[in-house]
Write a protein that holds these residues in place. Structure first.
Motif, PDB file in Angstrom:
ATOM      1  N   SER A   1      -1.686  -2.438 -15.427  1.00  0.00           N
ATOM      2  CA  SER A   1      -1.271  -3.609 -16.208  1.00  0.00           C
ATOM      3  C   SER A   1      -1.893  -3.643 -17.599  1.00  0.00           C
ATOM      4  CB  SER A   1      -1.656  -4.900 -15.469  1.00  0.00           C
ATOM      5  OG  SER A   1      -3.067  -5.108 -15.495  1.00  0.00           O
ATOM      6  N   ILE A   2      -2.778  -2.681 -17.905  1.00  0.00           N
ATOM      7  CA  ILE A   2      -3.395  -2.627 -19.237  1.00  0.00           C
ATOM      8  C   ILE A   2      -2.327  -2.315 -20.277  1.00  0.00           C
ATOM      9  CG2 ILE A   2      -4.995  -1.329 -20.694  1.00  0.00           C
ATOM     10  CD1 ILE A   2      -6.751  -0.936 -18.206  1.00  0.00           C
ATOM     11  N   THR A   3      -2.316  -3.074 -21.367  1.00  0.00           N
ATOM     12  CA  THR A   3      -1.350  -2.866 -22.439  1.00  0.00           C
ATOM     13  C   THR A   3      -1.986  -2.027 -23.537  1.00  0.00           C
ATOM     14  OG1 THR A   3      -0.314  -5.006 -21.983  1.00  0.00           O
ATOM     15  CG2 THR A   3       0.168  -3.988 -24.107  1.00  0.00           C
TER      16      THR A   3
ATOM     17  N   GLY B   1      -1.855   0.011 -27.182  1.00  0.00           N
ATOM     18  CA  GLY B   1      -1.156  -0.050 -28.459  1.00  0.00           C
ATOM     19  C   GLY B   1      -2.104  -0.243 -29.620  1.00  0.00           C
TER      20      GLY B   1
ATOM     21  N   GLN C   1      -2.057  -5.574 -32.733  1.00  0.00           N
ATOM     22  CA  GLN C   1      -0.860  -6.177 -32.155  1.00  0.00           C
ATOM     23  C   GLN C   1      -1.239  -7.164 -31.059  1.00  0.00           C
ATOM     24  OE1 GLN C   1       2.285  -5.645 -33.379  1.00  0.00           O
ATOM     25  NE2 GLN C   1       1.186  -4.471 -34.948  1.00  0.00           N
TER      26      GLN C   1
ATOM     27  N   GLY D   1      -1.455  -9.084 -27.695  1.00  0.00           N
ATOM     28  CA  GLY D   1      -1.281  -8.691 -26.306  1.00  0.00           C
ATOM     29  C   GLY D   1      -1.833  -7.332 -25.951  1.00  0.00           C
ATOM     30  N   VAL D   2      -2.223  -6.531 -26.935  1.00  0.00           N
ATOM     31  CA  VAL D   2      -2.794  -5.204 -26.666  1.00  0.00           C
ATOM     32  C   VAL D   2      -4.203  -5.365 -26.109  1.00  0.00           C
ATOM     33  CG1 VAL D   2      -3.677  -3.101 -27.752  1.00  0.00           C
ATOM     34  CG2 VAL D   2      -1.397  -3.939 -28.323  1.00  0.00           C
ATOM     35  N   THR D   3      -4.485  -4.705 -24.983  1.00  0.00           N
ATOM     36  CA  THR D   3      -5.808  -4.798 -24.364  1.00  0.00           C
ATOM     37  C   THR D   3      -6.580  -3.469 -24.409  1.00  0.00           C
ATOM     38  OG1 THR D   3      -4.752  -4.448 -22.200  1.00  0.00           O
ATOM     39  CG2 THR D   3      -5.218  -6.721 -22.857  1.00  0.00           C
TER      40      THR D   3
ATOM     41  N   TYR E   1      -3.542   8.094 -28.775  1.00  0.00           N
ATOM     42  CA  TYR E   1      -3.467   7.294 -27.554  1.00  0.00           C
ATOM     43  C   TYR E   1      -3.578   8.163 -26.301  1.00  0.00           C
ATOM     44  CZ  TYR E   1      -1.673   3.631 -30.636  1.00  0.00           C
ATOM     45  OH  TYR E   1      -1.525   2.705 -31.629  1.00  0.00           O
TER      46      TYR E   1
END
Length: 476
Positions: free
Chosen positions: A304-306, A308, A312, A314-316, A361
């Motif tokens: 569930s880790i976002t 990016g 941005q 919501g990026v975790t 990434y």
């Protein structure tokens, strides 16, 4: 951006520069001077010239400068966090925490500075014995790119509070926040020459710091082999050396642990800062009776880790800091697959898509069934990869945990006071957490054993490391 010598912003004597990239895109957005030994010599001369006046400032006055600097850093923390995210890659929320951590550290040493005092004893036959604590002189610091602002605070806070002057080399891939922080301190009343920042490579500027005869102490945070070289370079001049090096921190989850809390602890402890933290959870040992359920919960949570760009919403988890680190992580996971050393449960590759093009990434990764000789257990994995190993007892977990050349941090997750006692006594590490991991307040000493380093950052211990004892015997 330029480097800071004697209170002035200046270019390198060579005129050459280093490109600073945004790791989220791989694009260059600024440059800094490519300093050399000559530039380092100018900075040492400035620090030497500033030492007498700074060391004779009152303890309270030195502390006041640190407090004023911390106040201005807090006022500008949003701007500084955005800059840190741009050059280092971490999510904005994590960058903001780091900037505030820098301010916390300055405030702690500002409050401590006025309490510095020596010792006194009346010795019959000898007279009055005084033991004064005096600053060392010019000190040097070499800091890494993973937590540049916080680690800068760990080094300059005690050094400046104790009355020393300093020359600091920031990391080449993340120098901008450190330079900006130094400028803020200058505006807060820190005299020119007390804190000087010279940008450049470790091979030139870093080694020049370790070798320069006028620098009396070197504090280094970074890789083990580089730390050994720093110690060797500093030895001929008998410099004091503080080394905070790599780690391969174990996390032990006992059968009675709160699984939800332990899962969250593992996720934060491993994937915070994209796993680029010396004290990150790097080896996870879970009791067999809960291993399947724990691993299932962990894999779901990691999925569930976002990932990016850290700016941005919501990026975790952001990108790795640079191409070298990305290639190393990819090679370590590729070796696991090639040798069939475990099962990749989630992640295990670079994410695809237009949003990730050009950036460094790597997907958050969980691996199970890892054998004892896997690179994931024997070496430091400086990125978002977490191996999970099932163990039959606390004794087995401790044996695994101590089977390493490192010894930085470790944690145990249990409610059993007997297991807590056994683990805290049995873990060979400089710092042990119980039902938490990774948190390091400035008030406590931090550092490692074995090849994880020498001496301590933070706490009163760090302040003492920047002071010399001078014994005075007075015969009435």
């Amino acid at each position: 951006m330029q480097m800071l010598i004697d209170g002035d912003w200046t270019d390198a004597e060579s005129g050459e520069t280093i490109a600073v990239e945004n790791p989220a895109t791989g694009t260059v957005f600024d440059t800094v001077p490519l300093g050399d030994a000559g530039d380092l010599g100018r900075a040492v001369d400035a620090a030497t010239g500033a030492f007498d006046a700074w060391s004779h400032r009152s303890l309270r006055d030195r502390g006041r400068v640190l407090f004023t600097g911390a106040e201005e850093v807090r006022r500008r923390n949003g701007e500084l966090a955005a800059l840190l995210t741009a050059e280092q890659g971490k999510p904005y929320r994590e960058a903001l925490d780091e900037i505030n951590g820098f301010a916390n550290t300055l405030e702690y040493y500002g409050s401590l500075s006025a309490s510095l005092r020596g010792d006194y004893a009346k010795l019959p036959g000898y007279g009055h014995a005084l033991v004064a604590k005096v600053p060392l002189g010019v000190c040097g610091a070499i800091i890494p790119w993973n937590m540049p602002a916080l680690i800068m605070g760990w080094k300059i806070g005690p050094a400046l509070a104790a009355g020393n002057t300093m020359v600091l080399k920031p990391a080449s891939t993340a120098p901008l926040t450190c330079l900006t922080l130094a400028g803020i301190l200058g505006g807060a009343g820190l005299p020119g020459g007390v804190l000087n920042l010279v940008t450049g490579s470790g091979e030139t500027v870093g080694r020049a710091i370790a070798r320069h005869p006028a620098i009396r102490k070197v504090s280094f945070t970074g890789e083990v082999e580089t730390g050994k070289q720093v110690m060797a370079d500093a030895a001929p001049a008998m410099k004091r050396v503080t080394l905070e090096l790599g780690g391969s921190d174990p996390m032990i989850v006992c059968a009675d642990a709160d699984l939800a809390e332990a899962v969250e602890g593992a996720v934060r402890g491993r994937f915070y800062n994209c796993g680029q933290t010396c004290t990150a959870v790097k080896r996870l040992f879970v009791f067999e009776e809960i291993a399947d359920r724990f691993t299932e919960m962990l894999t779901e949570r990691v999925g569930s880790i976002t990932v990016g760009d850290g700016m941005q919403k919501g990026v975790t988890m952001g990108p790795l800091n640079n191409r070298t680190v990305l290639d190393r992580i990819a090679a370590q996971v590729a070796q696991v697959r090639e040798r069939d050393e475990g099962s990749v449960l989630t992640g295990g590759d670079m994410p695809e898509g237009q949003a990730f093009e050009g950036g460094y990434y790597y997907a958050p990764t969980v691996v199970s069934g890892v054998p004892d000789d896997s690179v994931l257990l024997t070496e430091e994995v400086f990125g978002p990869v977490l191996p999970v190993v099932a163990v039959g007892s606390l004794e087995e977990a401790l044996a695994y945990a101590n089977r390493t050349r490192f010894g930085l941090g470790a944690s145990v997750w249990t409610k059993n006071i007997g297991d807590i006692t056994q683990a805290c006594e049995g873990l060979r590490a400089g710092m042990v957490w119980v039902n938490q991991h990774l948190r390091i307040p400035p008030e406590v000493p931090f550092g490692g054993v074995n090849e994880s380093g020498l001496y301590r950052e933070n706490g009163y211990d760090a302040l003492e490391n920047y002071l010399e004892r001078k014994t005075v015997l007075i015969r009435p």
